[in-house]
Motif scaffolding. Structure first.
Motif, short mmCIF file in Angstrom:
data_model
loop_
_atom_site.label_atom_id
_atom_site.label_comp_id
_atom_site.label_asym_id
_atom_site.label_seq_id
_atom_site.Cartn_x
_atom_site.Cartn_y
_atom_site.Cartn_z
N PRO A 89 -49.47 34.87 6.55
CA PRO A 89 -48.34 35.02 7.47
C PRO A 89 -48.20 36.46 7.94
N ASN A 90 -47.90 36.60 9.23
CA ASN A 90 -47.75 37.91 9.84
C ASN A 90 -49.03 38.74 9.75
N TRP A 150 -41.03 31.24 -2.61
CA TRP A 150 -40.75 32.62 -2.23
C TRP A 150 -41.98 33.46 -2.56
N VAL A 151 -42.33 34.37 -1.65
CA VAL A 151 -43.52 35.19 -1.82
C VAL A 151 -43.15 36.66 -1.66
N PHE A 153 -41.01 36.67 1.86
CA PHE A 153 -41.08 35.48 2.70
C PHE A 153 -40.56 34.29 1.91
N ARG A 154 -40.03 33.29 2.63
CA ARG A 154 -39.70 32.00 2.02
C ARG A 154 -40.44 30.91 2.81
N THR A 205 -40.88 32.35 6.48
CA THR A 205 -39.80 33.05 7.17
C THR A 205 -39.38 34.26 6.36
N GLN A 206 -39.26 35.42 7.01
CA GLN A 206 -38.76 36.59 6.31
C GLN A 206 -37.27 36.44 6.05
N ILE A 207 -36.87 36.63 4.80
CA ILE A 207 -35.46 36.67 4.45
C ILE A 207 -35.10 38.15 4.38
N ALA A 208 -34.43 38.64 5.41
CA ALA A 208 -34.27 40.08 5.59
C ALA A 208 -32.90 40.57 5.12
N GLN A 209 -32.91 41.73 4.48
CA GLN A 209 -31.69 42.43 4.10
C GLN A 209 -31.26 43.39 5.21
#
Length: 203
Positions: free
Chosen positions: A82-83, A100-101, A109-110, A117-121
């Motif tokens: 991914p990406n 989750w990676v 990523f999830r 999908t990036q789970i972003a802070q």
């Protein structure tokens, strides 16, 4: 060099090593890609394996330093980048079955079965190495991280983060954690959290 090991639902042990994935059936060790029933249409030869996960569906996931993420579904060896990234760290399956990676210097990523999908802070977590993840008894996900910039690790980088499904919280800022470079985390039966760090020991 052995990095990790898991036991799958059929009792087969898999080992993450510098020179690939090895499986042990109680009698013999075999490299995963050398097993006769493994379909490997792209002739993958994953090495420098960092982490392993046996998920609830019976898949074996593993991360590498050079070839991205792999999944062996009991039949075919699949590869994901991914990406266009190739270096990944920790793996976690949450209670809802999402994978989750942990990424290198890019947060997490999830995977929902179709997309990563990036789970972003939207802050320093997104440029940190995610070294390990756990899901606690409340369902929150905890991340042991360290920033990629070595000069900032002990001052304001990385640390321990908690994600409740909506928001990130840097738990390290609340307590006397003297080093922001964290490598591992464990929740014990009493609800305490044990944190292993780079160079400054155990908290």
């Amino acid at each position: 060099f052995l990095n990790n090991m898991v036991e799958d639902q059929s009792g087969i042990f898999s080992f993450a090593a510098e020179n690939g994935i090895f499986c042990y059936d109680g009698k013999l060790f075999t490299r995963l890609i050398d097993k006769p029933k493994v379909e490997n249409p792209n002739n993958y030869d994953p090495k420098l394996v960092l982490n392993l996960l046996a998920d609830k569906k019976g898949n074996i996931w593993f991360t590498t330093r050079t070839d991205g993420i792999f999944c062996y579904n009991g039949k075919t060896l699949l590869n994901y980048k991914p990406n266009n990234e190739d270096w990944f760290r920790w793996l976690l399956e949450d209670k809802d079955g999402y994978i989750w990676v942990g990424r290198r210097y890019r947060g997490v990523f999830r995977y929902d079965g179709t997309n990563f999908t990036q789970i972003a802070q939207k802050g320093i977590f997104d440029v940190s190495v995610v070294s390990q993840m756990i899901q606690d008894t409340n369902g929150d996900i905890w991340f042991a991280t360290e920033t990629g910039e070595a000069s900032k690790r002990e001052v304001n980088g990385g640390g321990v983060w908690k994600y409740d499904g909506k928001n990130f919280q840097n738990v390290s800022k609340k307590d006397d954690l003297k080093n922001g470079a964290t490598w591992c985390i464990l929740e014990d039966r009493k609800g305490n959290y044990w944190i292993g760090t780079r160079a400054t020991g155990l908290y």
